[in-house]
Design an enzyme around this catalytic site. Structure first.
Site, mmCIF file in Angstrom:
data_model
loop_
_atom_site.group_PDB
_atom_site.id
_atom_site.type_symbol
_atom_site.label_atom_id
_atom_site.label_comp_id
_atom_site.label_asym_id
_atom_site.label_seq_id
_atom_site.Cartn_x
_atom_site.Cartn_y
_atom_site.Cartn_z
ATOM 1 N N VAL A 259 5.588 62.913 24.859
ATOM 2 C CA VAL A 259 4.337 63.224 24.155
ATOM 3 C C VAL A 259 4.128 62.118 23.133
ATOM 4 C CG1 VAL A 259 3.099 64.938 22.789
ATOM 5 C CG2 VAL A 259 4.768 65.676 24.513
ATOM 6 N N ILE B 200 10.334 54.717 26.257
ATOM 7 C CA ILE B 200 9.117 54.151 25.665
ATOM 8 C C ILE B 200 8.827 54.834 24.336
ATOM 9 C CG2 ILE B 200 6.619 53.870 25.958
ATOM 10 C CD1 ILE B 200 7.199 53.730 29.015
ATOM 11 N N LYS B 201 8.914 56.151 24.321
ATOM 12 C CA LYS B 201 8.614 56.893 23.091
ATOM 13 C C LYS B 201 9.636 56.603 21.995
ATOM 14 C CE LYS B 201 8.186 61.590 21.238
ATOM 15 N NZ LYS B 201 6.901 61.429 20.545
ATOM 16 N N MET B 202 10.920 56.673 22.334
ATOM 17 C CA MET B 202 11.955 56.486 21.321
ATOM 18 C C MET B 202 11.918 55.080 20.727
ATOM 19 S SD MET B 202 13.705 59.342 20.935
ATOM 20 C CE MET B 202 12.113 60.174 21.098
#
Length: 280
Positions: free
Chosen positions: A117, A165-167
């Site tokens: 998300v 990608i998010k982290m």
């Protein structure tokens, strides 16, 4: 209307999605906090007090719990789910955590999908950007579209790619937030906040991130040692003010390490600069 979606966790994300998507009785929800049952009732979502009751008969699970509970929930769900159930792990956890969860779900015959998300769920609601990865990511994307999610993108077949990608993006996003706090607290303590902010605002305007990243690495490769020495003086400044210098100490260490590579003429391309630093 069939109840074919289970939300495990009905905090901000779960309740926001259920409300924005007007899922109502189409969705079941389970949350370990009994107080969330009233929120479920208000939204018309079917409450299930026990996870084993909740999992029965659903074909898709959205896991939306706190990060420290993500793996435990996957373990509990794996003991209960029917083969072929889509398990969309939407929690903000490391790719290694999602890979461990995927192993549990897949061993039980379920289909695990890594969902990242990428923005706050409120106020975005169903327009929040979602990245998906995993062998069944395309199937999950189709099902998420049917639920009303409008901005989804499959980024690969490997579990962990979406969460990576998010982290890693969070290194910059949350890091800038922390740097902001370190800067403005010191500026306020020194009674120079207006001047510091005006100076920052007068600086060269931001360029696209590929250009910025290339420029920043270029400067560090050539001038890292000198900049580390300058930032040591910044640490002294902040320590003298008593406002904290944790982020700046990290800057000293990173500048010094890259400067110590002794690169006088960095390569032109960003990928090559990254290679120089990685191999150093």
């Amino acid at each position: 209307m069939t109840t074919d979606i289970l939300l495990i966790g009905f905090g901000e994300a779960g309740s926001t999605f259920a409300a924005a998507g007007a899922w109502g009785a189409r969705a079941l929800a389970h949350d370990r906090d009994p107080a969330r049952a009233s929120v479920m009732a208000h939204l018309g979502v079917v409450c299930r007090d026990r996870l084993d009751d909740a999992v029965q008969g659903v074909s898709m699970i959205l896991s939306l719990v706190t990060a420290d509970q993500a793996l435990a929930v996957a373990r509990d769900a794996a003991a209960l789910i029917a083969p072929g159930t889509l398990f969309c792990d939407m929690n903000s956890v490391a790719p290694q955590t999602k890979q461990a969860a995927a192993a549990l779900i897949e061993a039980a015959g379920g289909h695990y999908v890594d969902v990242a998300v990428m923005a706050p769920v409120d106020p975005a609601g169903m327009a929040v950007p979602l990245l998906l990865s995993g062998a069944q990511a395309e199937e999950a994307e189709m099902r998420l579209h049917a639920l009303g999610f409008a901005k989804t993108r499959v980024v690969g077949a490997d579990v962990g790619r979406a969460s990576s990608i998010k982290m890693i993006r969070s290194v910059m996003v949350k890091g800038i937030e922390a740097l902001t706090a370190e800067c403005v607290l010191a500026a306020a303590q020194a009674d120079v906040l207006d001047e510091v902010l005006a100076s920052l605002d007068a600086s060269e305007k931001a360029k696209p991130w590929p250009v910025r990243a290339d420029y920043n690495l270029d400067r560090m490769l050539v001038h890292g040692t000198r900049r580390a020495a300058e930032m040591e003086e910044v640490v002294k400044t902040l320590d003298g003010l008593g406002t904290g210098a944790a982020m700046t100490r990290g800057t000293v260490a990173r500048q010094a390490a890259i400067g110590a590579l002794g690169v006088k003429a960095p390569p032109e391309r960003l990928a090559e600069k990254i290679g120089v630093i990685s191999s150093g």
